[in-house]
Design a protein around this motif. Structure first.
Motif, mmCIF file in Angstrom:
data_model
loop_
_atom_site.group_PDB
_atom_site.id
_atom_site.type_symbol
_atom_site.label_atom_id
_atom_site.label_comp_id
_atom_site.label_asym_id
_atom_site.label_seq_id
_atom_site.Cartn_x
_atom_site.Cartn_y
_atom_site.Cartn_z
ATOM 1 N N TRP A 113 0.852 -1.179 0.000
ATOM 2 C CA TRP A 113 0.000 0.000 0.000
ATOM 3 C C TRP A 113 0.889 1.230 0.000
ATOM 4 O O TRP A 113 2.021 1.189 0.459
ATOM 5 C CB TRP A 113 -0.850 0.090 1.262
ATOM 6 C CG TRP A 113 -1.784 -1.013 1.517
ATOM 7 C CD1 TRP A 113 -3.110 -1.062 1.211
ATOM 8 C CD2 TRP A 113 -1.485 -2.253 2.170
ATOM 9 N NE1 TRP A 113 -3.649 -2.250 1.620
ATOM 10 C CE2 TRP A 113 -2.670 -3.006 2.214
ATOM 11 C CE3 TRP A 113 -0.331 -2.814 2.711
ATOM 12 C CZ2 TRP A 113 -2.735 -4.265 2.782
ATOM 13 C CZ3 TRP A 113 -0.387 -4.076 3.264
ATOM 14 C CH2 TRP A 113 -1.584 -4.782 3.301
ATOM 15 N N GLN A 114 0.328 2.339 -0.444
ATOM 16 C CA GLN A 114 0.966 3.628 -0.209
ATOM 17 C C GLN A 114 0.070 4.364 0.769
ATOM 18 O O GLN A 114 -1.080 4.700 0.450
ATOM 19 C CB GLN A 114 1.168 4.421 -1.495
ATOM 20 C CG GLN A 114 2.020 5.650 -1.268
ATOM 21 C CD GLN A 114 2.460 6.314 -2.555
ATOM 22 O OE1 GLN A 114 1.852 6.147 -3.600
ATOM 23 N NE2 GLN A 114 3.522 7.093 -2.460
ATOM 24 N N GLY A 119 2.523 9.237 2.365
ATOM 25 C CA GLY A 119 3.067 8.819 1.081
ATOM 26 C C GLY A 119 4.059 7.680 1.197
ATOM 27 O O GLY A 119 4.638 7.239 0.202
ATOM 28 N N ARG A 120 4.263 7.179 2.411
ATOM 29 C CA ARG A 120 5.188 6.071 2.619
ATOM 30 C C ARG A 120 4.588 4.769 2.090
ATOM 31 O O ARG A 120 3.378 4.597 2.052
ATOM 32 C CB ARG A 120 5.504 5.907 4.103
ATOM 33 C CG ARG A 120 6.312 7.055 4.649
ATOM 34 C CD ARG A 120 6.555 6.891 6.121
ATOM 35 N NE ARG A 120 7.439 7.946 6.605
ATOM 36 C CZ ARG A 120 7.750 8.114 7.859
ATOM 37 N NH1 ARG A 120 7.260 7.318 8.790
ATOM 38 N NH2 ARG A 120 8.563 9.091 8.212
ATOM 39 N N TRP A 121 5.475 3.876 1.683
ATOM 40 C CA TRP A 121 5.070 2.564 1.208
ATOM 41 C C TRP A 121 5.065 1.598 2.377
ATOM 42 O O TRP A 121 5.983 1.596 3.206
ATOM 43 C CB TRP A 121 6.012 2.077 0.121
ATOM 44 C CG TRP A 121 5.890 2.910 -1.109
ATOM 45 C CD1 TRP A 121 6.625 4.025 -1.424
ATOM 46 C CD2 TRP A 121 4.967 2.727 -2.172
ATOM 47 N NE1 TRP A 121 6.205 4.546 -2.618
ATOM 48 C CE2 TRP A 121 5.189 3.760 -3.107
ATOM 49 C CE3 TRP A 121 3.968 1.786 -2.430
ATOM 50 C CZ2 TRP A 121 4.457 3.884 -4.273
ATOM 51 C CZ3 TRP A 121 3.234 1.910 -3.595
ATOM 52 C CH2 TRP A 121 3.474 2.944 -4.501
ATOM 53 N N GLU A 143 10.199 5.066 2.514
ATOM 54 C CA GLU A 143 9.946 6.207 1.653
ATOM 55 C C GLU A 143 10.323 5.906 0.203
ATOM 56 O O GLU A 143 9.988 6.667 -0.705
ATOM 57 C CB GLU A 143 10.738 7.420 2.163
ATOM 58 C CG GLU A 143 10.256 7.868 3.525
ATOM 59 C CD GLU A 143 11.138 8.913 4.172
ATOM 60 O OE1 GLU A 143 12.311 9.050 3.781
ATOM 61 O OE2 GLU A 143 10.636 9.602 5.082
ATOM 62 N N PRO A 145 9.978 4.066 -3.250
ATOM 63 C CA PRO A 145 8.962 3.321 -3.998
ATOM 64 C C PRO A 145 9.507 1.958 -4.456
ATOM 65 O O PRO A 145 10.713 1.798 -4.633
ATOM 66 C CB PRO A 145 8.656 4.207 -5.212
ATOM 67 C CG PRO A 145 9.631 5.307 -5.193
ATOM 68 C CD PRO A 145 10.406 5.274 -3.931
#
Length: 147
Positions: A113-114, A119-121, A143, A145
């Motif tokens: 998920w993001q 905005g972290r994965w 952080e 992607p």
């Protein structure tokens, strides 16, 4: 396994500071811009029969699914991230950023998920590829992607 406790740990990872440089931590692995924790570890499977190990992995997968279902409600539907392609890329010498390189060696697939606020994965997976190691349910917040 306590699903609520696992969700609380993941929430803390998302809200907390991530390291600025590589280095382990008592709660798991950490590096520049990521942290990985063991939500659950089986201490009995290191030398157990393959069948016992397989059953433990299935139990951890069921826990992973239960956590993922709740995170789906919180953040939207997860992406299933197969690790075979990443392992092939690693074997060909491609540089894969951490924590993704290590996760590819430990897990077959990840739920991903993001997190919308930071905005972290967030990655959730079962590490059971190494038969000499315990089976572990891992949560990673980063952080970086996915590759």
């Amino acid at each position: 396994m306590d699903i609520a406790k696992c969700l609380s740990v993941i929430g803390s990872l998302c809200a907390g500071e991530l390291p600025l440089e590589d280095g382990g931590s008592q709660a798991g692995a950490a590096g520049a811009g990521y942290r990985t924790v063991e939500l659950e570890t089986s201490h009995e499977t290191r030398e157990d029969l393959a069948r016992t190990r397989e059953r433990t992995a299935e139990d951890f997968q069921a826990c992973r699914d239960a956590i993922a279902e709740r995170l789906d409600h919180r953040w939207g539907r997860r992406a299933l991230w197969g690790q075979l392609t990443v392992r092939v890329r690693l074997s060909r010498g491609e540089e894969i950023p951490e924590p993704w390189a290590t996760l590819a060696l430990l897990t077959d697939e990840l739920d991903l998920w993001q997190e919308p606020e930071t905005g972290r994965w967030v990655a959730l997976g079962v590490a059971h590829r190494d038969e000499a190691d315990e089976t572990r349910l891992l949560a990673t917040v980063t952080e970086t992607p996915p590759p």
